[in-house]
Design an enzyme around this catalytic site. Structure first.
Site, PDB file in Angstrom:
ATOM      1  N   CYS A 134       0.846  -1.182   0.000  1.00  0.00           N
ATOM      2  CA  CYS A 134       0.000   0.000   0.000  1.00  0.00           C
ATOM      3  C   CYS A 134       0.888   1.242   0.000  1.00  0.00           C
ATOM      4  O   CYS A 134       1.906   1.292   0.669  1.00  0.00           O
ATOM      5  CB  CYS A 134      -0.926   0.118   1.217  1.00  0.00           C
ATOM      6  SG  CYS A 134      -1.979  -1.305   1.473  1.00  0.00           S
ATOM      7  N   ARG A 161       3.469  -0.580  -5.005  1.00  0.00           N
ATOM      8  CA  ARG A 161       3.168  -1.115  -3.685  1.00  0.00           C
ATOM      9  C   ARG A 161       1.843  -1.856  -3.643  1.00  0.00           C
ATOM     10  O   ARG A 161       1.500  -2.465  -2.634  1.00  0.00           O
ATOM     11  CB  ARG A 161       3.120   0.015  -2.664  1.00  0.00           C
ATOM     12  CG  ARG A 161       4.472   0.548  -2.380  1.00  0.00           C
ATOM     13  CD  ARG A 161       4.400   1.743  -1.485  1.00  0.00           C
ATOM     14  NE  ARG A 161       5.707   1.966  -0.939  1.00  0.00           N
ATOM     15  CZ  ARG A 161       6.124   1.531   0.241  1.00  0.00           C
ATOM     16  NH1 ARG A 161       5.305   0.907   1.037  1.00  0.00           N
ATOM     17  NH2 ARG A 161       7.342   1.749   0.635  1.00  0.00           N
ATOM     18  N   TRP A 218      -2.812  -2.767  -1.471  1.00  0.00           N
ATOM     19  CA  TRP A 218      -2.612  -4.208  -1.656  1.00  0.00           C
ATOM     20  C   TRP A 218      -3.374  -4.867  -0.516  1.00  0.00           C
ATOM     21  O   TRP A 218      -3.038  -4.691   0.662  1.00  0.00           O
ATOM     22  CB  TRP A 218      -1.132  -4.566  -1.597  1.00  0.00           C
ATOM     23  CG  TRP A 218      -0.877  -6.011  -1.878  1.00  0.00           C
ATOM     24  CD1 TRP A 218      -0.821  -6.618  -3.099  1.00  0.00           C
ATOM     25  CD2 TRP A 218      -0.652  -7.048  -0.910  1.00  0.00           C
ATOM     26  NE1 TRP A 218      -0.577  -7.959  -2.948  1.00  0.00           N
ATOM     27  CE2 TRP A 218      -0.469  -8.253  -1.622  1.00  0.00           C
ATOM     28  CE3 TRP A 218      -0.589  -7.076   0.479  1.00  0.00           C
ATOM     29  CZ2 TRP A 218      -0.226  -9.472  -0.992  1.00  0.00           C
ATOM     30  CZ3 TRP A 218      -0.347  -8.295   1.109  1.00  0.00           C
ATOM     31  CH2 TRP A 218      -0.168  -9.473   0.373  1.00  0.00           C
ATOM     32  N   ASN A 245      -1.111   1.804   5.853  1.00  0.00           N
ATOM     33  CA  ASN A 245      -0.302   0.730   5.286  1.00  0.00           C
ATOM     34  C   ASN A 245       0.161  -0.129   6.444  1.00  0.00           C
ATOM     35  O   ASN A 245       0.626   0.402   7.455  1.00  0.00           O
ATOM     36  CB  ASN A 245       0.902   1.335   4.546  1.00  0.00           C
ATOM     37  CG  ASN A 245       1.912   0.274   4.143  1.00  0.00           C
ATOM     38  OD1 ASN A 245       1.554  -0.875   3.925  1.00  0.00           O
ATOM     39  ND2 ASN A 245       3.175   0.663   4.060  1.00  0.00           N
ATOM     40  N   GLY A 246       0.028  -1.457   6.330  1.00  0.00           N
ATOM     41  CA  GLY A 246       0.461  -2.350   7.407  1.00  0.00           C
ATOM     42  C   GLY A 246      -0.694  -3.222   7.857  1.00  0.00           C
ATOM     43  O   GLY A 246      -1.707  -3.340   7.156  1.00  0.00           O
ATOM     44  N   GLU A 253      14.212 -20.185  -9.008  1.00  0.00           N
ATOM     45  CA  GLU A 253      13.911 -18.841  -9.526  1.00  0.00           C
ATOM     46  C   GLU A 253      13.143 -18.937 -10.855  1.00  0.00           C
ATOM     47  O   GLU A 253      12.200 -18.174 -11.090  1.00  0.00           O
ATOM     48  CB  GLU A 253      15.225 -18.056  -9.686  1.00  0.00           C
ATOM     49  CG  GLU A 253      15.146 -16.755 -10.460  1.00  0.00           C
ATOM     50  CD  GLU A 253      14.225 -15.702  -9.857  1.00  0.00           C
ATOM     51  OE1 GLU A 253      13.652 -15.924  -8.793  1.00  0.00           O
ATOM     52  OE2 GLU A 253      14.048 -14.653 -10.504  1.00  0.00           O
ATOM     53  N   LYS A 305       9.495 -17.295 -11.433  1.00  0.00           N
ATOM     54  CA  LYS A 305       9.219 -16.321 -12.503  1.00  0.00           C
ATOM     55  C   LYS A 305       8.020 -16.770 -13.307  1.00  0.00           C
ATOM     56  O   LYS A 305       7.117 -15.995 -13.597  1.00  0.00           O
ATOM     57  CB  LYS A 305      10.405 -16.174 -13.465  1.00  0.00           C
ATOM     58  CG  LYS A 305      11.565 -15.296 -13.137  1.00  0.00           C
ATOM     59  CD  LYS A 305      11.337 -13.844 -12.960  1.00  0.00           C
ATOM     60  CE  LYS A 305      10.852 -13.502 -11.589  1.00  0.00           C
ATOM     61  NZ  LYS A 305      11.814 -13.198 -10.584  1.00  0.00           N
ATOM     62  N   GLU A 351       4.587 -16.638 -11.253  1.00  0.00           N
ATOM     63  CA  GLU A 351       4.068 -15.348 -10.806  1.00  0.00           C
ATOM     64  C   GLU A 351       3.527 -14.487 -11.945  1.00  0.00           C
ATOM     65  O   GLU A 351       2.642 -13.674 -11.730  1.00  0.00           O
ATOM     66  CB  GLU A 351       5.094 -14.572  -9.982  1.00  0.00           C
ATOM     67  CG  GLU A 351       6.252 -14.017 -10.758  1.00  0.00           C
ATOM     68  CD  GLU A 351       7.207 -13.211  -9.887  1.00  0.00           C
ATOM     69  OE1 GLU A 351       6.773 -12.509  -8.984  1.00  0.00           O
ATOM     70  OE2 GLU A 351       8.419 -13.300 -10.142  1.00  0.00           O
ATOM     71  N   HIS A 355      13.133 -38.934  -5.443  1.00  0.00           N
ATOM     72  CA  HIS A 355      12.594 -39.136  -4.088  1.00  0.00           C
ATOM     73  C   HIS A 355      11.142 -38.697  -3.983  1.00  0.00           C
ATOM     74  O   HIS A 355      10.649 -38.448  -2.895  1.00  0.00           O
ATOM     75  CB  HIS A 355      13.464 -38.388  -3.075  1.00  0.00           C
ATOM     76  CG  HIS A 355      14.870 -38.877  -3.057  1.00  0.00           C
ATOM     77  ND1 HIS A 355      15.216 -40.124  -2.592  1.00  0.00           N
ATOM     78  CD2 HIS A 355      16.020 -38.323  -3.509  1.00  0.00           C
ATOM     79  CE1 HIS A 355      16.521 -40.301  -2.732  1.00  0.00           C
ATOM     80  NE2 HIS A 355      17.032 -39.218  -3.296  1.00  0.00           N
ATOM     81  N   LYS A 383       4.943  -4.974  -5.782  1.00  0.00           N
ATOM     82  CA  LYS A 383       6.399  -4.950  -5.924  1.00  0.00           C
ATOM     83  C   LYS A 383       7.099  -4.914  -4.578  1.00  0.00           C
ATOM     84  O   LYS A 383       8.175  -5.446  -4.424  1.00  0.00           O
ATOM     85  CB  LYS A 383       6.773  -3.712  -6.761  1.00  0.00           C
ATOM     86  CG  LYS A 383       8.238  -3.582  -7.075  1.00  0.00           C
ATOM     87  CD  LYS A 383       8.666  -4.581  -8.126  1.00  0.00           C
ATOM     88  CE  LYS A 383      10.152  -4.528  -8.401  1.00  0.00           C
ATOM     89  NZ  LYS A 383      10.630  -5.809  -8.954  1.00  0.00           N
TER      90      LYS A 383
HETATM   91  C1  F6R Z   1       9.696 -12.167  -7.552  1.00  0.00           C
HETATM   92  C2  F6R Z   1       9.865 -11.028  -6.675  1.00  0.00           C
HETATM   93  C3  F6R Z   1       9.690 -11.228  -5.223  1.00  0.00           C
HETATM   94  C4  F6R Z   1      10.711 -10.377  -4.444  1.00  0.00           C
HETATM   95  C5  F6R Z   1      10.441 -10.460  -2.939  1.00  0.00           C
HETATM   96  C6  F6R Z   1      11.469  -9.680  -2.151  1.00  0.00           C
HETATM   97  O1  F6R Z   1       9.929 -11.830  -8.877  1.00  0.00           O
HETATM   98  O2  F6R Z   1      10.126  -9.948  -7.124  1.00  0.00           O
HETATM   99  O3  F6R Z   1       9.793 -12.566  -4.862  1.00  0.00           O
HETATM  100  O4  F6R Z   1      11.991 -10.826  -4.757  1.00  0.00           O
HETATM  101  O5  F6R Z   1       9.169  -9.968  -2.660  1.00  0.00           O
HETATM  102  O6  F6R Z   1      11.443  -8.332  -2.489  1.00  0.00           O
HETATM  103  P1  F6R Z   1      12.653  -7.397  -2.143  1.00  0.00           P
HETATM  104  O7  F6R Z   1      13.825  -7.858  -2.948  1.00  0.00           O
HETATM  105  O8  F6R Z   1      12.210  -6.026  -2.522  1.00  0.00           O
HETATM  106  O9  F6R Z   1      12.909  -7.545  -0.675  1.00  0.00           O
END
Ligand code: F6R
Length: 609
Positions: free
Chosen positions: A2, A27, A74, A98-99, A481, A485, A488, A504, A604
């Site tokens: 947020c 956010r 969010w 926010n929170g 990773e 990717k 998500e 396993h 983000k």
């Molecule tokens: C995936 C992604 C998230 C962030 C995670 C940590 O593509 O972007 O998994 O890596 O939320 O975010 P930061 O790096 O900002 O602490």
């Protein structure tokens, strides 16, 4: 998460708040809203969905007023509907939050019993009624706000406006970030300096427990005990320019293509190309790397996977013992921190609540804290003993790409420095490894020439219901990773496994409909990874093999598809192999028609636990 903006202004604020909210949409983008004072009365406009929808609402029904607050949400408590959108308000006060207010159920019951009427399902709305309750008792807004926030547990940053109180804006912070911006004739509240950059570069960051009273351009800050507090006003470097897509269809594509350049910036900071050798400009850091008894690494999501690769490098090159945890787990397992230990926190945003809390835990337990961050003015950077910038530039796409590879480049340099400092790595090896690192930008430029082929494969991957990614050694985190990717942004279910773990359990999932993406650099793990790949193919599995030319020649004959990665020192494979993983996910997401830069349910920056 947020985003919050507040302005005690001298002209109409709704259009300016909307512009500032656009800078905070990273956010969250579940809903948005603005409240202002119109002839002393609180009025608001709210909308579910992205800011463009609030923009449309404001065009239909403009909102006058010179004092106002805005929010992009969010969702945590309550679905992303208009009713649950911020600002929450009654006739006397409007708030944005926010929170998470953890004691909201108890407070709500108490306030319901007193006759307060709630309209939303959010935790945030209790703040409105709690403040009103103190106003009803005759307290002035400043005192009502301070009394109310003292009763909140959990994490919050809040901005408030009050009926009949033109130019009054109150902010409060505990756990979630909030900054005060100092303008010429106005003052501002914002979740970060980036939101405030179009208005001012003079910013003070509130500390936990602080309440900021803004009257016009006069700001008074009080600490958790209600004592006047001085918070340093700093000049921020946050750019007021809005970042554009530079001709790309999505920010994610732009950020993938920026990697040769920004990794170059990271390397320029940590290496001396003339040697080549590692060149750290921080004696304290060199000392910590040379003498730490253990390194605890903690992060979330993609940043955690970067840390996992870091573990392989620190242990192999420096024989430095590494423990690694998800930041959301670290402090809850009551970890044993060694005397003389260091703790490294990795975060693109520098605001991730779990990572920040883990840092505080490590600090409280005597660890020297290091923050590997992209945003150097972030909370995590401000609280760490040593800041390690990655210079990736603003990352706007929700899926992290360039921050990940820049984190890896920095980690590789730090692991080499630790190896040298601890006497485990020769000058010759340092030179070889640094030479390999400096070649990364050139290899990525070369690899990006095969983008069209990966686009076609991404379209195939998009047809699958489930996808598996396999890797061994430092390629195992890359498998994790790659899977993250893909899921998500394309919403295709994907899992990453250590290649040797397949037999396993997960091998039961294999059939001709499940693409298995094997990351197999032609390194010391290659033959073993290929054996695991053969086990998959023997059961009808459809393998997409990613390797160098030699690896594809040796093992690619029966693969369903192949991606060739440039031939390079195996040390840099985790960085090079990230690029096909990113592109596969990107093109699968486009084929699925999903919103690549703002995928559903995500934000983000995750500033709630
Ligand atoms: C995936 C992604 C998230 C962030 C995670 C940590 O593509 O972007 O998994 O890596 O939320 O975010 P930061 O790096 O900002 O602490």
């Amino acid at each position: 998460m947020c985003g919050i903006v507040g302005i005690a202004g001298t002209q109409e604020v709704a259009p300016v708040i909307l512009e500032a909210l656009k800078r905070l949409e990273y956010r969250g983008y579940d809903s948005a809203g603005i409240a202002t004072l119109v002839d002393g009365r609180i009025e608001r406009r709210r909308s579910p969905g992205k800011l463009s929808r609030l923009d449309a609402v404001l065009r239909d029904e403009p909102l006058p007023g010179r004092t106002g607050i805005g929010h992009t949400r969010w969702a945590t408590h309550g679905a992303p509907t208009v009713i649950n959108a911020h600002p929450h308000a009654n006739a006397r006060v409007a708030i944005v939050h926010n929170g998470i207010i953890e004691n909201f159920r108890d407070l709500r019951s108490e306030l319901l019993a007193k006759g307060h009427k709630f309209e939303s399902e959010t935790d945030s709305e209790v703040a409105v009624h709690l403040i009103s309750d103190y106003l009803d008792q005759g307290l002035a807004p400043e005192d009502a706000a301070q009394e109310a926030v003292r009763r909140l547990t959990g994490a919050y940053s809040l901005a408030m406006i009050f009926r009949g109180e033109e130019s009054l804006l109150i902010g409060a912070r505990k756990g979630s970030p909030l900054a005060v911006g100092y303008g010429e004739h106005e003052a501002y509240l914002g979740s970060d300096a980036f939101a405030l950059a179009p208005f001012t570069n003079r910013v003070a960051y509130l500390e936990d427990g602080d309440v900021a009273i803004v009257r016009g351009n006069q700001v008074s800050i009080f600490d958790a005990k209600g004592r006047p507090a001085n918070r340093e006003v700093v000049i921020t470097n946050a750019s007021s320019a809005l970042v554009d897509k530079a001709g790309h269809r999505h920010f994610m594509a732009k950020e993938i293509h920026e990697q040769p350049e920004v990794i170059g910036h990271t390397l320029a900071h940590y290496l001396d190309a003339a040697g080549p050798n590692v060149a750290l400009d921080n004696d304290k850091l060199s000392k910590v790397l040379a003498s730490a008894t253990r390194l605890t690494i903690s992060a979330c999501g993609t940043a955690y996977y970067a840390g996992l690769v870091g573990k392989y490098w620190f242990e192999k090159l420096a024989r430095l013992p590494v423990e690694i945890d998800f930041a959301s787990e670290l402090r809850y397992r009551d970890p044993v921190y060694p005397e003389g230990g260091a703790a490294l926190f990795i975060s693109q945003s520098g605001e991730t609540a779990d990572t920040l809390a883990a840092l505080r835990d490590a600090k409280a337990n005597g660890q020297t804290t290091l923050a590997l961050v992209n945003v150097v003015e972030s909370s995590i950077a401000r609280e760490a003993d040593i800041v390690l910038p990655i210079f990736a530039g603003p990352e706007i796409g929700v899926a992290s790409t360039k921050a990940f590879t820049c984190q890896l480049a920095a980690l590789a340099a730090l692991a080499i420095a630790a190896g040298r400092g601890r006497g485990k790595l020769s000058a010759e090896d340092e030179k070889r490894l640094c030479t390999a690192l400096l070649e990364i930008p050139r290899h990525i430029v070369e690899f990006l020439k095969s983008e069209a082929k990966i686009e076609a494969l991404g379209q195939e991957v998009a047809k699958a219901r489930d996808v598996l990614y396999l890797g061994r050694g430092p390629s195992f985190p890359l498998a994790l990773e790659g899977a993250l990717k893909l899921k998500e942004i394309s919403y295709v279910h994907a899992e990453g496994y250590a290649a040797g773990e397949m037999k396993h359990g997960p091998i039961a999932l294999i059939d001709e409909n499940v693409p298995v993406i094997v990351m197999a650099p032609h390194d010391g793990f290659f033959e073993k990874t290929v054996s695991n790949m053969q086990e998959v193919m023997a059961r009808g599995g459809k393998v997409l093999l990613i390797s160098e030319r030699a690896g594809l020649d040796r093992a690619g004959t029966d693969a369903w598809a192949k991606i060739e990665v440039p031939d390079a020192d195996a040390f840099i494979a985790p960085i090079l192999y990230a690029i096909p993983a990113q592109l596969l996910a990107y093109y699968a997401a486009i084929a699925k028609g999903s919103d690549v830069d703002q995928p559903r349910n995500l934000a983000k920056s995750v500033t709630v636990e």
